[in-house]
Design an enzyme around this catalytic site. Structure first.
Site, PDB file in Angstrom:
ATOM      1  N   HIS A 167       0.822  -1.217   0.000  1.00 13.29           N
ATOM      2  CA  HIS A 167       0.000   0.000   0.000  1.00 13.29           C
ATOM      3  C   HIS A 167       0.857   1.268   0.000  1.00 13.29           C
ATOM      4  CE1 HIS A 167      -2.870  -3.062   1.026  1.00 13.29           C
ATOM      5  NE2 HIS A 167      -2.318  -3.245   2.208  1.00 13.29           N
ATOM      6  N   CYS A 168       2.065   1.170  -0.531  1.00 14.73           N
ATOM      7  CA  CYS A 168       3.032   2.279  -0.525  1.00 14.73           C
ATOM      8  C   CYS A 168       3.428   2.674   0.900  1.00 14.73           C
ATOM      9  CB  CYS A 168       2.507   3.497  -1.278  1.00 14.73           C
ATOM     10  SG  CYS A 168       2.335   3.224  -3.051  1.00 14.73           S
TER      11      CYS A 168
END
Length: 472
Positions: free
Chosen positions: A428-429
């Site tokens: 999710h970064c």
């Protein structure tokens, strides 16, 4: 007194009868978001999809899609055009900045700059401050950040400024692995009189944590850093990409210097991000991009270039005109969908009252909190599921990130998709946090909610998860 006597007179007038017992009035129920009415404005709601990847991007209501068609007859460029179409679209474009400012409780449109997304807005801050860093300065960020609020500062300190012969450090704050809360003591240790900037998420897109921004502001203020304008204290930048969609944001109350978010997480189509900054900072800093509309009319010569007034100083080239108008109208539509006013705000240029914004977003916030608490309790009851971040009954972003023992998170997300539940798996970064938790591979599965998410959606999602992990 009459001849009947005192008692007789009191009996005749009824004043000696015991007071009639009255049932206590029931407490009025607090207002609730009408989710069914809200969902009726979205096409996805009739497809059977369980949309639970809202932390990445939100769904767009029909009205905003139709708005693009309605704008097409007067499609034109803004500023400096003499045609009726250009003047009208310019007026709508500029009014959009007023709507955005109201929604953030910013003093005026002069504090608002638009970019493509949150990432570009944060990069704009980095490049605007680039020449202001002094040798020996530092930037403090955290391990729970989205890559977009870490990598620019890593690049600044490790790649860009070293080429200019300047030494600047990027420091990273820990978080508690059990609670998911930011370690404020560690933050206070890292912030010192050479900390130019503190960069922190308003709400984590993985852990769900909402760091206490008021306490962080106080730590930044007490740093003792001497600014170029003679003031003392570190600047504070907040990544509000996950905070903006479901929270009341008041930049004055938060006392932030910079705040960034993306409209594609707030019902609008892709392509528009916002940077709020204090007006003196925007006035005194160098622009991120140069050319086009950011230049004062006719003020270019071989020896002197003058920039336009705020906020257009930060609007190089031709802007995303329709995107900005639609994004500002998305805020008006969100207020309408939450409050159902007699006179809708969507599609108008009437000044949007700040009180309406606060009422609407309070309803949204309360709704998603109840969804998240229910989701967390379901997740925590499933054997083999490890949930990350704060538990129920804590103010947090509306998402649940988890891993399943012995299962790859991407396989879990694919299995949920077979049940028409749209989860998302990966880092999710939020790579730093996944690595800090020693997740191997650095990935988790995430279910995230929005204003239009129903309790039935949550129930379907976790019933599907129970089946996927074999708990049902």
């Amino acid at each position: 007194m009459s001849h009947y006597g005192y008692v007789s007179e009191q009996l005749l007038t009824g004043r000696l009868w015991p007071p009639r017992r009255r049932r206590p009035k029931p407490e009025p129920e607090p207002p609730r978001l009408d989710v069914d009415r809200m969902r009726s404005h979205f096409d996805f709601a009739g497809t059977g999809r369980v949309v639970t990847n809202n932390a990445a991007t939100s769904q767009t209501p029909r009205e905003l899609i139709e708005l693009f068609r309605e704008l097409s007859p007067r499609y034109e460029s803004v500023h400096r055009g003499q045609s009726t179409a250009s003047r009208r679209i310019t007026e709508e474009f500029e009014e959009s900045f007023d709507t955005i400012a109201t929604w953030l409780n910013a003093p005026s449109r002069r504090c608002i700059a638009t970019y493509r997304n949150t990432t570009e807005a944060i990069n704009a801050v980095m490049y605007s401050l680039l020449t202001e860093f002094r040798d020996g300065d530092n930037v403090v960020t955290t391990l729970m950040e989205h890559n977009s609020n870490f990598v620019p500062w890593y690049a600044l300190s490790r790649e860009i400024l070293p080429r200019l012969g300047r030494r600047v450090e990027c420091r990273v704050v820990r978080f508690d692995h059990e609670t998911g809360e930011l370690d404020l003591d560690h933050l206070a240790e890292l912030v010192d009189d050479r900390t130019k900037l503190v960069c922190v998420t308003g709400a984590s897109n993985f852990l769900g944590t909402k760091p206490p921004l008021h306490r962080i502001r106080r730590i930044a203020d007490e740093s003792g850093y001497r600014r170029g304008d003679g003031r003392s204290g570190s600047l504070l930048l907040v990544d509000a990409a996950q905070l903006a969609p479901t929270s009341v944001i008041d930049v004055i109350a938060l006392d932030v210097d910079y705040l960034a978010f993306s409209f594609h997480k707030v019902l609008a189509p892709f392509g528009v991000g916002v940077l709020y900054a204090r007006e003196p900072l925007l006035q005194g800093s160098l622009p991120f991009l140069y050319g086009g509309d950011m230049i004062a009319e006719g003020r270019v010569s071989p020896d002197l270039v003058e920039y336009g007034d705020l906020p257009w100083k930060y609007a190089a080239g031709t802007p995303n005109v329709l995107g900005v108008i639609a994004s500002a109208q998305a805020l008006r539509l969100l207020v309408d969908l939450a409050l159902d006013p007699d006179e809708p705000w969507f599609g108008t240029a009437r000044p949007l009252p700040r009180t309406h914004v606060e009422s609407a977003m309070t309803l949204v916030s309360s709704h998603v909190r109840s969804l998240t608490d229910a989701a967390l309790r379901r997740a925590l009851a499933i054997p083999g599921v490890q949930v990350y971040g704060p538990g129920p009954d804590v103010s947090r972003s509306p998402l649940v990130a988890f891993t399943v023992r012995g299962r790859d998170s991407r396989q879990v997300a694919s299995a949920l998709d077979e049940h028409r539940v749209e989860a998302r798996a990966g880092c999710h970064c939020a790579t730093l946090a996944h690595l800090d938790l020693k997740l191997n591979p650095p990935a988790s599965c995430r279910l995230s909610f929005a204003a239009y998410t129903s309790h039935e959606d949550v129930d379907r999602a976790f019933t599907a998860l129970e089946r996927v992990v074999g708990a049902r």
